[in-house]
Design an enzyme around this catalytic site. Structure first.
Site, PDB file in Angstrom:
ATOM      1  N   ASP A  32     102.981 100.141  67.236  1.00 41.94           N
ATOM      2  CA  ASP A  32     104.076 100.173  66.265  1.00 41.94           C
ATOM      3  C   ASP A  32     103.561 100.963  65.090  1.00 41.94           C
ATOM      4  O   ASP A  32     102.460 100.719  64.588  1.00 41.94           O
ATOM      5  CB  ASP A  32     104.532  98.776  65.854  1.00 41.94           C
ATOM      6  CG  ASP A  32     105.914  98.863  65.213  1.00 41.94           C
ATOM      7  OD1 ASP A  32     106.030  98.639  64.006  1.00 41.94           O
ATOM      8  OD2 ASP A  32     106.887  99.195  65.925  1.00 41.94           O
ATOM      9  N   HIS A  45      96.621 108.622  62.469  1.00 45.00           N
ATOM     10  CA  HIS A  45      96.614 107.162  62.360  1.00 45.00           C
ATOM     11  C   HIS A  45      96.439 106.533  63.736  1.00 45.00           C
ATOM     12  O   HIS A  45      95.690 105.585  63.914  1.00 45.00           O
ATOM     13  CB  HIS A  45      97.923 106.699  61.709  1.00 45.00           C
ATOM     14  CG  HIS A  45      99.166 107.275  62.349  1.00 45.00           C
ATOM     15  ND1 HIS A  45      99.248 108.574  62.767  1.00 45.00           N
ATOM     16  CD2 HIS A  45     100.365 106.712  62.667  1.00 45.00           C
ATOM     17  CE1 HIS A  45     100.439 108.809  63.309  1.00 45.00           C
ATOM     18  NE2 HIS A  45     101.140 107.679  63.253  1.00 45.00           N
TER      19      HIS A  45
HETATM   20  O1  LIG Z   1     105.769 112.222  62.785  1.00 45.88           O
HETATM   21  C1  LIG Z   1     105.330 111.220  63.282  1.00 45.88           C
HETATM   22  N1  LIG Z   1     104.114 111.270  63.872  1.00 45.88           N
HETATM   23  C2  LIG Z   1     103.534 110.191  64.406  1.00 45.88           C
HETATM   24  O2  LIG Z   1     102.419 110.280  64.919  1.00 45.88           O
HETATM   25  C3  LIG Z   1     104.258 108.975  64.317  1.00 45.88           C
HETATM   26  N2  LIG Z   1     104.015 107.739  64.708  1.00 45.88           N
HETATM   27  C4  LIG Z   1     105.080 107.032  64.377  1.00 45.88           C
HETATM   28  N3  LIG Z   1     106.005 107.781  63.771  1.00 45.88           N
HETATM   29  C5  LIG Z   1     107.326 107.399  63.291  1.00 45.88           C
HETATM   30  O3  LIG Z   1     107.472 106.030  63.321  1.00 45.88           O
HETATM   31  C6  LIG Z   1     108.372 105.629  64.344  1.00 45.88           C
HETATM   32  C7  LIG Z   1     107.694 104.570  65.103  1.00 45.88           C
HETATM   33  O4  LIG Z   1     108.559 103.541  65.421  1.00 45.88           O
HETATM   34  P1  LIG Z   1     108.185 102.573  66.576  1.00 45.88           P
HETATM   35  O5  LIG Z   1     106.739 102.258  66.467  1.00 45.88           O
HETATM   36  O6  LIG Z   1     109.146 101.478  66.639  1.00 45.88           O
HETATM   37  O7  LIG Z   1     108.314 103.549  67.849  1.00 45.88           O
HETATM   38  P2  LIG Z   1     109.541 103.976  68.753  1.00 45.88           P
HETATM   39  O8  LIG Z   1     110.758 103.180  68.464  1.00 45.88           O
HETATM   40  O9  LIG Z   1     109.654 105.462  68.674  1.00 45.88           O
HETATM   41  O10 LIG Z   1     109.009 103.629  70.216  1.00 45.88           O
HETATM   42  P3  LIG Z   1     108.574 102.156  70.772  1.00 45.88           P
HETATM   43  O11 LIG Z   1     107.084 102.202  70.911  1.00 45.88           O
HETATM   44  O12 LIG Z   1     109.025 101.133  69.773  1.00 45.88           O
HETATM   45  O13 LIG Z   1     109.229 102.030  72.091  1.00 45.88           O
HETATM   46  C8  LIG Z   1     108.562 106.857  65.225  1.00 45.88           C
HETATM   47  O14 LIG Z   1     109.773 106.874  65.875  1.00 45.88           O
HETATM   48  C9  LIG Z   1     108.400 107.956  64.223  1.00 45.88           C
HETATM   49  O15 LIG Z   1     109.589 108.152  63.559  1.00 45.88           O
HETATM   50  C10 LIG Z   1     105.522 108.993  63.727  1.00 45.88           C
HETATM   51  N4  LIG Z   1     106.033 110.103  63.228  1.00 45.88           N
HETATM   52 MG   LIG Z   2     110.614 101.062  68.227  1.00 45.44          MG
END
Ligand SMILES: O=c1[nH]c(=O)c2ncn([C@@H]3O[C@H](COP(=O)(O)OP(=O)(O)OP(=O)(O)O)[C@@H](O)[C@H]3O)c2[nH]1
Ligand SMILES: [Mg+2]
Length: 536
Positions: free
Chosen positions: A409, A521
């Protein structure tokens, strides 16, 4: 009867010239009548116990001859003889033999019947966990149907009468070896279809469940002689494919693997392997069959410099170990750990897999789609860690029991917005799916419209949650500091990468993938996680 007898392997190791008397208990595996040059009859009898096998020549002038003429394969005997060698080959003189009673046989069964060296229950569980990896659900169902159709005999049967894996559970062991090899080697050959390759590895010899009688001595059954395991296996697999409604193309290709796995027409293949998957499976079979023959030859080879002739290899095998003080060292290439990533974000899977590979950690890392897809779950915790565990726990429910589950996350924390979007990064603009990243970026730029440079500090935060096969739970955090630019720069990465400027003067979307995977990160959290995995 008590166990005042010697194992075949001990008898074969008696020094040449010792002419020591022995008494062995063994099962008659096969018996043939032959004519000597002088016209007199003699018997060639193959005997085996759980330590190995020996071939005995029994001449008409010995008492044993009379016992043997009344015997058939599968009978167990107490054998009295004198160790002797002929042209350097173990060739004992047999004095007499007594057939074991049913009671004696039962009490000695464990000593007489050779069983695969690996534990049968563990092999069976592992085979099914590999079957669960088959990406195509119809192929997966076909494999399960075929195994269920032949029943328990698949898990007990030998893989051969003599050549290789010729012991109880040998078929299971040989099939598992091919399935393990397939999983390990498939990444090297991306043009090989993984579903067909794993299915072919598991099922290639399934016809042997019908080809062989399953008694104490393996013999070919009538239908085994008339049709052979290649055709019998083809029939089992065809039935399973039809029942499971596997499409016509995949059915034909799977059948072809069974028909061609034997390698060459003169070795009993019904067709020459003519698909990438069939060539792959027949080569795995070739390797494991021959290594199995080496294993058996070394196990029963006595203490000569070389083993007896190994028919499958057309040579003898050198028995002495290499003069190498590091011979026992384990090559650290495989930790054997399976890890599934609990995310529906393909970018995360790609980055995490690339980092595992880049850092030479040879875990078997897969996405949730390999085990049925990421279950729907509500990320309603108020910390990254809480949300990461919600995702890990959801996938853990459907992951193989021996696998680790890893969830990520992450998000971007902007100081001028009181830490927002933070844990809400993915759904910041309320848009799901394709347009989400664009909408999020626009909303963030808008929110920071009036914030001057110098107050636009931000960081990416990633928390990885790991649930171990034993239930242990661990989390690892990584951060990278920077600030939010006034517009987008760069095409790599995903999410907020084009807006996130590093102190070095470029955004994380401008970094090549390998550089991002060094400093991000996610990389920082993963390095900590890998340190932990290495202690496991
Ligand atoms: O530019 C970015 N580089 C990165 O390296 C990165 N890591 C995270 N993020 C942002 O934070 C949300 C995580 O949300 P999140 O952890 O809920 O993931 P998600 O919903 O995409 O997938 P899931 O793992 O939940 O299925 C993502 O969608 C991105 O918008 C990033 N943005
Ligand atoms: Mg998510």
């Amino acid at each position: 009867m008590n166990s005042d007898f010697q194992k075949i392997s001990e008898i074969k190791s008696l020094p040449e010239g010792s002419r020591a008397q022995f008494c062995a208990c063994a099962i008659l595996k096969s018996l043939q009548k032959r004519l000597a040059k002088n016209g007199s009859e003699f018997l060639v009898a193959d005997f085996a116990d759980n330590s190995g096998s020996m071939t005995l020549m029994v001449f008409a002038d010995s008492l044993a001859y009379i016992s043997l003429t009344r015997a058939s394969a599968g009978d167990a005997f107490k054998i009295f003889g004198v160790a002797d060698f002929y042209n350097g080959r173990f060739s004992p003189k047999i004095d007499s033999m007594e057939k074991l009673s049913e009671e004696e046989l039962q009490s000695l069964l464990g000593e007489l019947v050779e069983v695969a060296p690996e534990n049968a229950d563990a092999m069976r569980a592992e085979l099914f966990s590999i079957i669960e990896k088959i990406p195509n659900p119809d192929v997966r169902e076909t494999v399960k149907y075929a195994l269920n159709d032949v029943g328990e005999v698949f898990f007990r049967s030998t893989a051969a009468i003599k050549m290789h894996h010729a012991y109880v559970c040998g078929l299971l062991e040989h099939s598992l070896h091919l399935a393990r090899l397939a999983v390990k080697l498939l990444p090297m050959y991306p043009f090989v279809n993984p579903s067909l390759a794993i299915a072919g590895a598991v099922l290639h010899d399934i016809g042997k469940t019908i080809e062989y009688s399953q008694g104490l001595a393996t013999e070919k059954t009538k239908i085994g002689i008339l049709q052979g395991h290649v055709v019998l296996g083809f029939r089992i697999v065809r039935k399973a494919a039809l029942k499971c409604k596997l499409n016509e193309d995949l059915t034909g290709r799977l059948e072809h693997i069974i028909l061609s796995h034997q390698g060459e027409l003169q070795w009993g293949a019904a067709a020459v392997a003519a698909t990438p998957e069939a060539v792959f499976v027949s080569m795995l079979d070739y390797l494991d069959a021959r290594m199995g023959a080496v294993y058996s030859a070394l196990k029963t080879g006595g203490d000569g410099e070389f083993t007896d002739l190994v028919p499958a290899l057309q040579t003898r095998i050198l028995q002495s170990k290499p003069d190498d003080e590091f011979a026992g060292a384990k090559v650290e290439v495989s930790s054997g750990k399976k890890i599934f990533i609990a995310t529906s974000n393909a970018h995360k899977v790609k980055e995490i897999k690339a980092m595992f590979e880049e850092w030479g950690v040879d875990c078997d890392v897969g996405g949730a789609d390999e085990i049925g897809g990421m279950p729907e779950c509500d990320e309603n915790a108020d910390t990254f860690e809480g949300n990461a565990f919600i995702k890990a726990d959801a996938l853990k429910k459907i992951a193989p029991a021996d696998a680790y589950v890893l969830a990520d996350d992450s998000g971007i924390v902007v100081d001028a917005l009181g830490g927002n979007p933070g844990i809400h990064s993915a759904r910041y603009a309320g848009v799901k799916g394709e347009g989400a990243d664009k909408a999020n970026n626009e909303k963030l730029l808008k929110a920071l419209e009036n914030i001057p440079d110098g107050e636009r500090s931000a960081r990416f935060v990633c928390v990885l949650a790991l649930v171990c096969p034993n239930g242990e739970r661990k989390s690892f955090e990584g951060r990278v500091e920077g600030f939010i630019n006034h517009g987008a720069k760069g095409k790599n990465g995903f999410g907020y990468d084009p807006l996130f400027e590093l102190p070095e003067g470029m955004t994380t979307a401008e970094l090549p993938e390998a550089c991002k995977n060094e400093i991000s990160h996610r990389a920082r959290a993963l390095k900590e996680l890998i340190k932990f995995l290495k202690t496991q």
